[in-house]
Motif scaffolding. Sequence first.
Motif, PDB file in Angstrom:
ATOM      1  N   ARG A 190      26.094  14.342  64.398  1.00  0.00           N
ATOM      2  CA  ARG A 190      26.746  14.281  63.088  1.00  0.00           C
ATOM      3  C   ARG A 190      28.258  14.224  63.302  1.00  0.00           C
ATOM      4  NH1 ARG A 190      26.931  18.361  59.870  1.00  0.00           N
ATOM      5  NH2 ARG A 190      26.227  19.994  61.319  1.00  0.00           N
ATOM      6  N   PHE A 191      28.968  13.922  62.205  1.00  0.00           N
ATOM      7  CA  PHE A 191      30.417  13.792  62.271  1.00  0.00           C
ATOM      8  C   PHE A 191      31.080  14.548  61.123  1.00  0.00           C
ATOM      9  CE2 PHE A 191      28.418  10.008  63.974  1.00  0.00           C
ATOM     10  CZ  PHE A 191      28.997   9.907  65.231  1.00  0.00           C
ATOM     11  N   LEU A 192      32.279  15.044  61.388  1.00  0.00           N
ATOM     12  CA  LEU A 192      33.154  15.629  60.373  1.00  0.00           C
ATOM     13  C   LEU A 192      34.443  14.837  60.405  1.00  0.00           C
ATOM     14  CD1 LEU A 192      32.727  19.365  61.483  1.00  0.00           C
ATOM     15  CD2 LEU A 192      31.489  18.247  59.605  1.00  0.00           C
ATOM     16  N   LEU A 193      34.784  14.178  59.309  1.00  0.00           N
ATOM     17  CA  LEU A 193      36.006  13.385  59.240  1.00  0.00           C
ATOM     18  C   LEU A 193      37.026  14.125  58.383  1.00  0.00           C
ATOM     19  CD1 LEU A 193      37.807  10.969  59.650  1.00  0.00           C
ATOM     20  CD2 LEU A 193      36.498   9.717  57.912  1.00  0.00           C
ATOM     21  N   ILE A 194      38.125  14.518  59.009  1.00  0.00           N
ATOM     22  CA  ILE A 194      39.178  15.266  58.328  1.00  0.00           C
ATOM     23  C   ILE A 194      40.396  14.370  58.155  1.00  0.00           C
ATOM     24  CG2 ILE A 194      40.815  17.184  58.576  1.00  0.00           C
ATOM     25  CD1 ILE A 194      38.665  18.809  59.850  1.00  0.00           C
ATOM     26  N   LYS A 198      41.744  17.949  54.722  1.00  0.00           N
ATOM     27  CA  LYS A 198      40.548  18.046  53.899  1.00  0.00           C
ATOM     28  C   LYS A 198      39.387  17.327  54.576  1.00  0.00           C
ATOM     29  CE  LYS A 198      43.296  18.107  49.639  1.00  0.00           C
ATOM     30  NZ  LYS A 198      43.609  17.405  48.385  1.00  0.00           N
ATOM     31  N   LEU A 199      38.197  17.826  54.351  1.00  0.00           N
ATOM     32  CA  LEU A 199      36.995  17.189  54.875  1.00  0.00           C
ATOM     33  C   LEU A 199      36.600  16.072  53.915  1.00  0.00           C
ATOM     34  CD1 LEU A 199      34.790  17.290  57.066  1.00  0.00           C
ATOM     35  CD2 LEU A 199      33.535  18.891  55.606  1.00  0.00           C
ATOM     36  N   ILE A 200      36.795  14.818  54.327  1.00  0.00           N
ATOM     37  CA  ILE A 200      36.574  13.702  53.404  1.00  0.00           C
ATOM     38  C   ILE A 200      35.220  13.021  53.602  1.00  0.00           C
ATOM     39  CG2 ILE A 200      39.038  13.283  53.122  1.00  0.00           C
ATOM     40  CD1 ILE A 200      38.739  10.863  54.985  1.00  0.00           C
ATOM     41  N   ALA A 201      34.558  13.310  54.715  1.00  0.00           N
ATOM     42  CA  ALA A 201      33.222  12.747  54.935  1.00  0.00           C
ATOM     43  C   ALA A 201      32.533  13.549  56.021  1.00  0.00           C
ATOM     44  CB  ALA A 201      33.300  11.276  55.335  1.00  0.00           C
ATOM     45  N   GLU A 202      31.217  13.686  55.916  1.00  0.00           N
ATOM     46  CA  GLU A 202      30.450  14.361  56.943  1.00  0.00           C
ATOM     47  C   GLU A 202      29.017  13.840  56.934  1.00  0.00           C
ATOM     48  OE1 GLU A 202      29.385  18.492  56.337  1.00  0.00           O
ATOM     49  OE2 GLU A 202      30.068  18.375  54.268  1.00  0.00           O
ATOM     50  N   GLY A 203      28.351  14.004  58.058  1.00  0.00           N
ATOM     51  CA  GLY A 203      26.950  13.603  58.149  1.00  0.00           C
ATOM     52  C   GLY A 203      26.694  12.727  59.355  1.00  0.00           C
ATOM     53  N   THR A 204      25.527  12.132  59.375  1.00  0.00           N
ATOM     54  CA  THR A 204      25.152  11.218  60.448  1.00  0.00           C
ATOM     55  C   THR A 204      25.933   9.913  60.306  1.00  0.00           C
ATOM     56  OG1 THR A 204      23.385  10.210  59.141  1.00  0.00           O
ATOM     57  CG2 THR A 204      22.819  12.177  60.434  1.00  0.00           C
ATOM     58  N   LEU A 205      25.795   9.030  61.289  1.00  0.00           N
ATOM     59  CA  LEU A 205      26.465   7.734  61.198  1.00  0.00           C
ATOM     60  C   LEU A 205      26.001   6.988  59.952  1.00  0.00           C
ATOM     61  CD1 LEU A 205      28.312   5.552  62.328  1.00  0.00           C
ATOM     62  CD2 LEU A 205      26.394   4.749  63.728  1.00  0.00           C
ATOM     63  N   ILE A 208      27.859   8.351  57.036  1.00  0.00           N
ATOM     64  CA  ILE A 208      29.256   7.898  57.053  1.00  0.00           C
ATOM     65  C   ILE A 208      29.344   6.439  56.610  1.00  0.00           C
ATOM     66  CG2 ILE A 208      31.295   7.544  58.499  1.00  0.00           C
ATOM     67  CD1 ILE A 208      30.649  10.476  58.034  1.00  0.00           C
ATOM     68  N   GLN A 209      28.372   5.632  57.030  1.00  0.00           N
ATOM     69  CA  GLN A 209      28.345   4.223  56.613  1.00  0.00           C
ATOM     70  C   GLN A 209      28.165   4.103  55.109  1.00  0.00           C
ATOM     71  OE1 GLN A 209      25.126   3.040  59.149  1.00  0.00           O
ATOM     72  NE2 GLN A 209      26.457   2.212  60.743  1.00  0.00           N
ATOM     73  N   LYS A 210      27.283   4.933  54.532  1.00  0.00           N
ATOM     74  CA  LYS A 210      27.082   4.913  53.080  1.00  0.00           C
ATOM     75  C   LYS A 210      28.342   5.353  52.345  1.00  0.00           C
ATOM     76  CE  LYS A 210      22.072   5.741  53.145  1.00  0.00           C
ATOM     77  NZ  LYS A 210      20.986   6.698  52.814  1.00  0.00           N
ATOM     78  N   LYS A 211      28.991   6.388  52.858  1.00  0.00           N
ATOM     79  CA  LYS A 211      30.212   6.901  52.241  1.00  0.00           C
ATOM     80  C   LYS A 211      31.312   5.841  52.244  1.00  0.00           C
ATOM     81  CE  LYS A 211      33.080  10.269  50.863  1.00  0.00           C
ATOM     82  NZ  LYS A 211      32.943  11.061  49.613  1.00  0.00           N
ATOM     83  N   SER A 212      31.392   5.081  53.314  1.00  0.00           N
ATOM     84  CA  SER A 212      32.433   4.058  53.436  1.00  0.00           C
ATOM     85  C   SER A 212      32.025   2.730  52.813  1.00  0.00           C
ATOM     86  CB  SER A 212      32.776   3.838  54.912  1.00  0.00           C
ATOM     87  OG  SER A 212      31.638   3.388  55.628  1.00  0.00           O
ATOM     88  N   ASP A 216      25.785  -0.709  58.403  1.00  0.00           N
ATOM     89  CA  ASP A 216      25.721  -1.229  59.769  1.00  0.00           C
ATOM     90  C   ASP A 216      27.078  -1.319  60.468  1.00  0.00           C
ATOM     91  OD1 ASP A 216      22.933  -1.605  59.501  1.00  0.00           O
ATOM     92  OD2 ASP A 216      23.284  -3.536  58.510  1.00  0.00           O
ATOM     93  N   ALA A 217      28.130  -0.754  59.870  1.00  0.00           N
ATOM     94  CA  ALA A 217      29.447  -0.800  60.506  1.00  0.00           C
ATOM     95  C   ALA A 217      29.539   0.236  61.621  1.00  0.00           C
ATOM     96  CB  ALA A 217      30.538  -0.544  59.468  1.00  0.00           C
ATOM     97  N   SER A 218      30.504   0.037  62.502  1.00  0.00           N
ATOM     98  CA  SER A 218      30.734   0.992  63.579  1.00  0.00           C
ATOM     99  C   SER A 218      31.441   2.226  63.023  1.00  0.00           C
ATOM    100  CB  SER A 218      31.603   0.364  64.671  1.00  0.00           C
ATOM    101  OG  SER A 218      32.916   0.119  64.169  1.00  0.00           O
ATOM    102  N   LEU A 219      31.403   3.305  63.790  1.00  0.00           N
ATOM    103  CA  LEU A 219      32.127   4.509  63.390  1.00  0.00           C
ATOM    104  C   LEU A 219      33.618   4.216  63.291  1.00  0.00           C
ATOM    105  CD1 LEU A 219      32.113   7.576  62.825  1.00  0.00           C
ATOM    106  CD2 LEU A 219      32.336   7.936  65.296  1.00  0.00           C
ATOM    107  N   PHE A 220      34.129   3.378  64.179  1.00  0.00           N
ATOM    108  CA  PHE A 220      35.546   3.011  64.158  1.00  0.00           C
ATOM    109  C   PHE A 220      35.924   2.358  62.832  1.00  0.00           C
ATOM    110  CE2 PHE A 220      38.970  -0.030  64.774  1.00  0.00           C
ATOM    111  CZ  PHE A 220      39.940   0.722  65.426  1.00  0.00           C
ATOM    112  N   ASP A 221      35.117   1.403  62.372  1.00  0.00           N
ATOM    113  CA  ASP A 221      35.413   0.713  61.111  1.00  0.00           C
ATOM    114  C   ASP A 221      35.293   1.662  59.923  1.00  0.00           C
ATOM    115  OD1 ASP A 221      35.934  -1.691  62.358  1.00  0.00           O
ATOM    116  OD2 ASP A 221      33.851  -2.384  62.218  1.00  0.00           O
ATOM    117  N   CYS A 222      34.288   2.532  59.940  1.00  0.00           N
ATOM    118  CA  CYS A 222      34.127   3.513  58.864  1.00  0.00           C
ATOM    119  C   CYS A 222      35.294   4.484  58.838  1.00  0.00           C
ATOM    120  CB  CYS A 222      32.819   4.282  59.041  1.00  0.00           C
ATOM    121  SG  CYS A 222      31.328   3.283  58.866  1.00  0.00           S
ATOM    122  N   PHE A 223      35.702   4.917  60.018  1.00  0.00           N
ATOM    123  CA  PHE A 223      36.849   5.818  60.151  1.00  0.00           C
ATOM    124  C   PHE A 223      38.079   5.196  59.501  1.00  0.00           C
ATOM    125  CE2 PHE A 223      40.692   6.864  62.492  1.00  0.00           C
ATOM    126  CZ  PHE A 223      40.669   8.242  62.585  1.00  0.00           C
TER     127      PHE A 223
END
Length: 239
Positions: A190-194, A198-205, A208-212, A216-223
């Motif tokens: 899982r990931f925590l994106l701060i 503030k914690l702006i996103a969390e969860g599995t990849l 994170i893809q759904k949040k962004s 099917d995007a990479s973690l880098f692109d979602c970040f």
Amino acid sequence: MVLHCQLTAAGYSKREPVLENIQFTVQPGELVGLIGPNGAGKSSTIKSLLGVIDYVDGKIDLENYAYIPERPFFYPGLTLMEHLHFLLSTLEIEEKEFIKRMQKMLREFQLEKVVHQYPDSYSKGMQQKAMIMLAFLQQPKVHIIDEPFMGLDPTVVRKLLDMIEWEKQRGAGILMSTHVLDTAEKICDRFLLISHGKLIAEGTLTDIQKKSELPDASLFDCFHILTERGEVNDRLGII
């Protein structure tokens, strides 16, 4: 659950907190990636967990942990072997078992020839390997790891990843702060994106893809998209 963090606010003074509403858990056998831009609050989050920040309003449940800092530090005047013997004296463990694992790690990290030298004389990569040794030999319930890949060559990175996997199988929980997003994507559960404290996103990849909104995007692109969106919302005062 081996780590629970529920911070209403934290920082270097009550009047100017740098973290707000940071809540997360780490489960046994789980590797959680703590990611975010420089200055986002990752280091402050770790300092809050370790109890070395000035102001904390919240609750942290954490015990029996090992910490690998981004910048290695050692006791002055002690060789690596003396560090290892001191560590052994603090653990409830069979001495033979500890020495067996210690010797194996010294071989794997190629530190056998310098074990009787002072770590302050080591290169940055060697110091990082020594810190990894001291942490993993403890076999704690929780590992808190800050930028572990800095200064390590690819061979040592592979050994570290193997050790992390072994610790997960043993049941340890791991919180790892890193900028190496391609590696994090492959190994984290899982990931925590701060961003901006503030914690702006969390969860599995997938989460994170759904949040962004980037299937099917990479973690880098979602970040990238979530961080930019967080900065815009912060400027507009949107929570």
